[in-house]
Design a protein around this motif. Structure first.
Motif, mmCIF file in Angstrom:
data_model
loop_
_atom_site.group_PDB
_atom_site.id
_atom_site.type_symbol
_atom_site.label_atom_id
_atom_site.label_comp_id
_atom_site.label_asym_id
_atom_site.label_seq_id
_atom_site.Cartn_x
_atom_site.Cartn_y
_atom_site.Cartn_z
ATOM 1 N N ALA A 137 -2.111 -6.269 -2.352
ATOM 2 C CA ALA A 137 -3.051 -5.402 -3.078
ATOM 3 C C ALA A 137 -2.472 -4.775 -4.343
ATOM 4 C CB ALA A 137 -3.551 -4.301 -2.146
ATOM 5 N N VAL A 139 -0.639 -2.139 -4.843
ATOM 6 C CA VAL A 139 -0.968 -0.713 -4.836
ATOM 7 C C VAL A 139 -0.141 0.055 -5.859
ATOM 8 C CG1 VAL A 139 -1.213 1.316 -3.376
ATOM 9 C CG2 VAL A 139 -1.486 -0.947 -2.385
ATOM 10 N N SER A 151 -5.793 6.338 -4.985
ATOM 11 C CA SER A 151 -4.827 5.352 -4.485
ATOM 12 C C SER A 151 -3.590 6.034 -3.922
ATOM 13 C CB SER A 151 -4.435 4.385 -5.606
ATOM 14 O OG SER A 151 -5.542 3.626 -6.039
ATOM 15 N N ARG A 154 -4.520 7.452 -0.504
ATOM 16 C CA ARG A 154 -4.617 6.393 0.500
ATOM 17 C C ARG A 154 -3.234 5.908 0.929
ATOM 18 N NH1 ARG A 154 -8.492 4.367 -3.034
ATOM 19 N NH2 ARG A 154 -7.112 2.672 -3.669
ATOM 20 N N GLU A 202 -8.033 -1.354 0.114
ATOM 21 C CA GLU A 202 -7.455 -1.334 -1.227
ATOM 22 C C GLU A 202 -8.223 -2.259 -2.170
ATOM 23 O OE1 GLU A 202 -5.206 0.514 -2.675
ATOM 24 O OE2 GLU A 202 -5.037 1.665 -0.821
ATOM 25 N N ARG A 206 -9.808 0.126 -5.032
ATOM 26 C CA ARG A 206 -8.872 0.316 -6.138
ATOM 27 C C ARG A 206 -9.631 0.351 -7.470
ATOM 28 N NH1 ARG A 206 -5.859 -5.543 -5.639
ATOM 29 N NH2 ARG A 206 -7.642 -6.882 -6.198
#
Length: 246
Positions: A137, A139, A151, A154, A202, A206
Motif C-alpha cells: 500500500a 503507506v 494515514s 490508521r 489503505e 489513502r
C-alpha cells in the motif's frame, strides 16, 4: 481542517518533546508490566525491573534505526521535517515495540535469554507485517510525503493492534524453543488477518486525486479504533497467558 490540525501541531512546543514523551511512556509501560506480571524473581523487585527496563530502552532505540527502511525516520521525519503525521505513526511503532518487549518478558523461564527469544519472535512478526503493508500500500508515501493525517492515525492504530496481538502471542511460561514458536503461531495468526484488512482499507482510503485530503475522523480515527477493537477482541478470546499472576 486537516491543515489547521497539522499546522497547530507543528507550531506547538510540545512537538519538540513528543518522541521523548513517547519513549518515556514506553519505558513506563515496560516497567509497569514487569512489576505487576513479571516472573517471580522479577515481579516487585526494583533492581530486576530497572535492569530489564533499561535493556528495553536499548531494544527500542536500536530497532527504531530500522524504521527508515520502512519509509519513516525519527531523525528525518520528526527531527528535521517536523512532520506531525509521521510523529503519530511512529508513536504507534515505538509503543508496539514496547508492548512486544514487555510481553516477551512475561511468564516463568530458566533464563533471560528466553525473554529475548520470545520478544524477538514478536518483533520479527511486527516488522514483517509492516513490510508487507508497505509493499502492498506504500503507506509511508501518504505519511512522509503527502502528510495525510488520516494515514498517520490508521498506521498508529494498526501497529498498536499488531503489537497487542503478537505481544500476547509471545507471553507465557517458557517450555522450549519449538513450543514457544508453536504457541506464537497459534496465538498470533490473527495479525495476518489484520494485515489483509489494513491493506484493503489503505487502498480505499489513502489520498487520491478525487480525494486529496481524506477526513481524519472517518478515514483515520475510526479505522484505527477498528484495528484496536479487533485486537482487543482476540485478547479477550485468548484470556490470561500461561503463568499470569492471579
Amino acid at each position: 481542517m486537516q491543515g489547521f490540525v497539522i499546522q497547530s501541531f507543528r507550531e506547538s512546543p510540545i512537538f519538540k518533546w513528543a518522541m521523548i514523551v513517547c519513549f518515556a511512556a514506553s519505558l513506563a509501560l515496560i516497567a509497569a508490566a514487569l512489576w505487576l506480571w513479571g516472573a517471580v524473581e522479577v515481579r516487585g523487585e526494583f533492581g530486576e525491573v530497572f535492569g530489564l527496563t533499561f535493556f528495553g530502552f536499548f531494544w527500542i532505540a536500536i530497532l527504531s534505526l530500522l524504521f527508515p527502511w520502512l519509509g519513516l525516520s525519527i531523525e528525518q521525519d520528526i527531527g528535521a521535517s517536523r512532520n506531525p503525521v509521521a510523529l503519530v505513526a511512529l508513536f504507534g511503532a515505538v509503543l508496539a515495540l514496547a508492548i512486544i518487549y514487555a510481553a516477551g518478558s512475561l511468564g516463568e523461564g530458566s533464563s533471560y535469554w528466553n525473554n529475548v527469544f520470545s520478544a524477538s519472535l514478536g518483533t520479527v512478526g511486527l516488522l514483517g507485517v509492516w513490510i508487507l503493508l508497505e509493499l502492498g500500500a506504500k503507506v509511508s508515501v501518504s505519511i512522509a510525503e503527502e502528510r495525510d493525517f488520516a494515514s498517520g492515525l490508521r498506521m498508529c492504530g494498526f501497529l498498536l493492534a499488531i503489537g497487542l496481538v503478537l505481544g500476547r502471542a509471545a507471553a507465557g511460561d517458557w517450555h522450549s524453543d519449538s513450543a514457544t514458536v508453536r504457541d506464537f503461531i497459534r496465538d498470533g495468526w490473527p495479525a495476518t488477518i489484520l494485515w489483509v484488512i489494513a491493506l484493503v482499507i489503505e487502498r480505499l482510503l489513502r489520498p487520491s486525486r478525487r480525494r486529496p485530503f481524506p477526513a481524519w475522523p472517518s478515514c483515520g480515527l475510526l479505522p484505527a479504533l477498528f484495528y484496536l477493537a479487533l485486537a482487543a477482541a482476540w485478547l479477550w478470546h485468548l484470556g490470561a497467558w500461561e503463568g499470569m499472576p492471579r
